[in-house]
Design a protein around this motif. Structure first.
Motif, PDB file in Angstrom:
ATOM      1  N   ARG A   1     -27.536  27.231 -51.381  1.00  0.00           N
ATOM      2  CA  ARG A   1     -27.642  29.054 -51.955  1.00  0.00           C
ATOM      3  C   ARG A   1     -27.408  29.320 -50.016  1.00  0.00           C
ATOM      4  NH1 ARG A   1     -31.186  31.112 -56.153  1.00  0.00           N
ATOM      5  NH2 ARG A   1     -31.137  29.188 -57.250  1.00  0.00           N
TER       6      ARG A   1
ATOM      7  N   ASP B   1     -23.954  28.981 -49.416  1.00  0.00           N
ATOM      8  CA  ASP B   1     -23.463  30.364 -49.951  1.00  0.00           C
ATOM      9  C   ASP B   1     -23.177  32.206 -49.844  1.00  0.00           C
ATOM     10  OD1 ASP B   1     -21.294  30.256 -52.213  1.00  0.00           O
ATOM     11  OD2 ASP B   1     -23.058  30.214 -53.226  1.00  0.00           O
ATOM     12  N   GLY B   2     -23.942  32.140 -49.675  1.00  0.00           N
ATOM     13  CA  GLY B   2     -24.381  33.590 -49.245  1.00  0.00           C
ATOM     14  C   GLY B   2     -23.603  34.189 -48.145  1.00  0.00           C
TER      15      GLY B   2
ATOM     16  N   LYS C   1     -19.492  33.936 -48.572  1.00  0.00           N
ATOM     17  CA  LYS C   1     -18.972  34.476 -49.997  1.00  0.00           C
ATOM     18  C   LYS C   1     -19.517  36.505 -49.217  1.00  0.00           C
ATOM     19  CE  LYS C   1     -19.594  32.994 -53.976  1.00  0.00           C
ATOM     20  NZ  LYS C   1     -20.984  32.621 -54.835  1.00  0.00           N
ATOM     21  N   ILE C   2     -20.946  36.596 -48.952  1.00  0.00           N
ATOM     22  CA  ILE C   2     -20.914  37.924 -47.717  1.00  0.00           C
ATOM     23  C   ILE C   2     -20.406  37.866 -46.241  1.00  0.00           C
ATOM     24  CG2 ILE C   2     -22.645  40.114 -47.837  1.00  0.00           C
ATOM     25  CD1 ILE C   2     -22.961  38.099 -49.930  1.00  0.00           C
TER      26      ILE C   2
ATOM     27  N   VAL D   1     -16.784  39.282 -47.031  1.00  0.00           N
ATOM     28  CA  VAL D   1     -16.755  40.939 -47.856  1.00  0.00           C
ATOM     29  C   VAL D   1     -16.883  41.573 -46.825  1.00  0.00           C
ATOM     30  CG1 VAL D   1     -18.189  42.964 -48.277  1.00  0.00           C
ATOM     31  CG2 VAL D   1     -18.368  40.219 -50.141  1.00  0.00           C
TER      32      VAL D   1
ATOM     33  N   ARG E   1     -14.029  44.304 -45.821  1.00  0.00           N
ATOM     34  CA  ARG E   1     -14.496  45.780 -44.971  1.00  0.00           C
ATOM     35  C   ARG E   1     -13.551  45.673 -43.277  1.00  0.00           C
ATOM     36  NH1 ARG E   1     -16.872  49.362 -42.155  1.00  0.00           N
ATOM     37  NH2 ARG E   1     -17.041  47.893 -40.518  1.00  0.00           N
TER      38      ARG E   1
ATOM     39  N   TRP F   1     -22.550  39.445 -41.533  1.00  0.00           N
ATOM     40  CA  TRP F   1     -22.651  40.380 -42.336  1.00  0.00           C
ATOM     41  C   TRP F   1     -23.323  39.374 -43.120  1.00  0.00           C
ATOM     42  CZ3 TRP F   1     -20.532  44.111 -46.064  1.00  0.00           C
ATOM     43  CH2 TRP F   1     -20.860  45.201 -45.759  1.00  0.00           C
TER      44      TRP F   1
ATOM     45  N   ALA G   1     -26.880  38.078 -45.270  1.00  0.00           N
ATOM     46  CA  ALA G   1     -27.084  37.664 -46.079  1.00  0.00           C
ATOM     47  C   ALA G   1     -27.614  35.940 -45.791  1.00  0.00           C
ATOM     48  CB  ALA G   1     -25.715  37.776 -46.950  1.00  0.00           C
TER      49      ALA G   1
ATOM     50  N   TYR H   1     -31.543  36.621 -45.819  1.00  0.00           N
ATOM     51  CA  TYR H   1     -32.270  37.225 -46.549  1.00  0.00           C
ATOM     52  C   TYR H   1     -32.324  35.910 -48.220  1.00  0.00           C
ATOM     53  CZ  TYR H   1     -32.933  39.987 -50.584  1.00  0.00           C
ATOM     54  OH  TYR H   1     -33.571  40.677 -52.080  1.00  0.00           O
ATOM     55  N   VAL H   2     -31.041  35.314 -48.527  1.00  0.00           N
ATOM     56  CA  VAL H   2     -31.393  34.871 -49.709  1.00  0.00           C
ATOM     57  C   VAL H   2     -31.631  33.696 -49.976  1.00  0.00           C
ATOM     58  CG1 VAL H   2     -29.833  33.407 -51.129  1.00  0.00           C
ATOM     59  CG2 VAL H   2     -28.988  35.111 -50.520  1.00  0.00           C
TER      60      VAL H   2
END
Lengths: 144, 144
Positions: free
Chosen positions: B26, B29-30, B33-34, B37, B41, B75, B79, B82-83
């Motif tokens: 996880r 993965d976080g 992916k983030i 993103v 940006r 980022w 993430a 947090y995940v």
């Protein structure tokens, strides 16, 4: 349906408001819930400050209350705009995926930036940032 | 399982990494992916800048690439932390509700603040803000 509640021990007060329109209902629900979270953040931060300095004064409590209202209204407004936008995009597109969050985030970012008296480029930048944050949050949902 | 993909037209490349541990999976993965993103940006923002000024130079492209890596990593790290935290809290508490997000947000806020060389009170404030943001996001999920 927007619901606001207070719970103290075993007694509970629940308020539900039905505005007869799912878009309005969601927006008000987002405003109330996220506004409460924003107000709690200020309360927790100022309570921590009081613990640190070891003193509580009437003036400080009044300041905290004012700050809670201001920040709660701001967080609530941002959340309400975003929730309403995402729901609107979902209805227009007719499907539910992460692109709704992206479009909703861009629209909310632009709207909130324009409402804060920003001009031109700054609005576009805030729109991009809003879209990126909304997409990141949407991805995190799928992960957890 | 962490997956990273590239899609151009009809051709697609998918990479899946299995680290043999759901917590690690996880987190990675976080991060991927983030992080993507966050990098997007920066790319969007700088592309907009180029459109505005009407000029593209090699130096500017290099700067953008560097900024994409830096911001993507930041980022992604936020993430991932947090995940991972939220998943850990879920396993320890044995149930899934918004309190996981609150605890995970507080822990991540404190950890990221401490890692950024902040001291004492600032760490506690960032922990409170992290918890509030995570809770707000969790509530927005239930709304949309």
């Amino acid at each position: 349906m927007p619901r606001a509640g207070l719970a103290a021990g075993s007694s509970k007060v629940d308020i539900a408001i039905d505005l007869g329109n799912p878009l309005l209902n969601r927006t008000v629900d987002g405003f109330l819930k996220i506004g409460a979270v924003g107000a709690c953040r200020v309360a927790a931060e100022d309570a921590f400050d009081c613990l640190q300095s070891g003193s509580v004064s009437k003036r400080k409590l009044e300041q905290t209350l004012k700050k809670m209202c201001k920040e709660g209204a701001y967080w609530g407004a941002v959340a309400g705009v975003y929730v309403g936008m995402e729901y609107g995009v979902e209805r227009v597109r007719g499907q539910y995926d992460w692109k709704n969050a992206l479009i909703g985030g861009i629209a909310s970012g632009a709207l909130i930036s324009a409402a804060s008296d920003n001009k031109g480029n700054k609005i576009a930048q805030d729109a991009i940032t809003g879209g990126a944050i909304a997409t990141a949050v949407e991805f995190i949902n799928y992960l957890t």
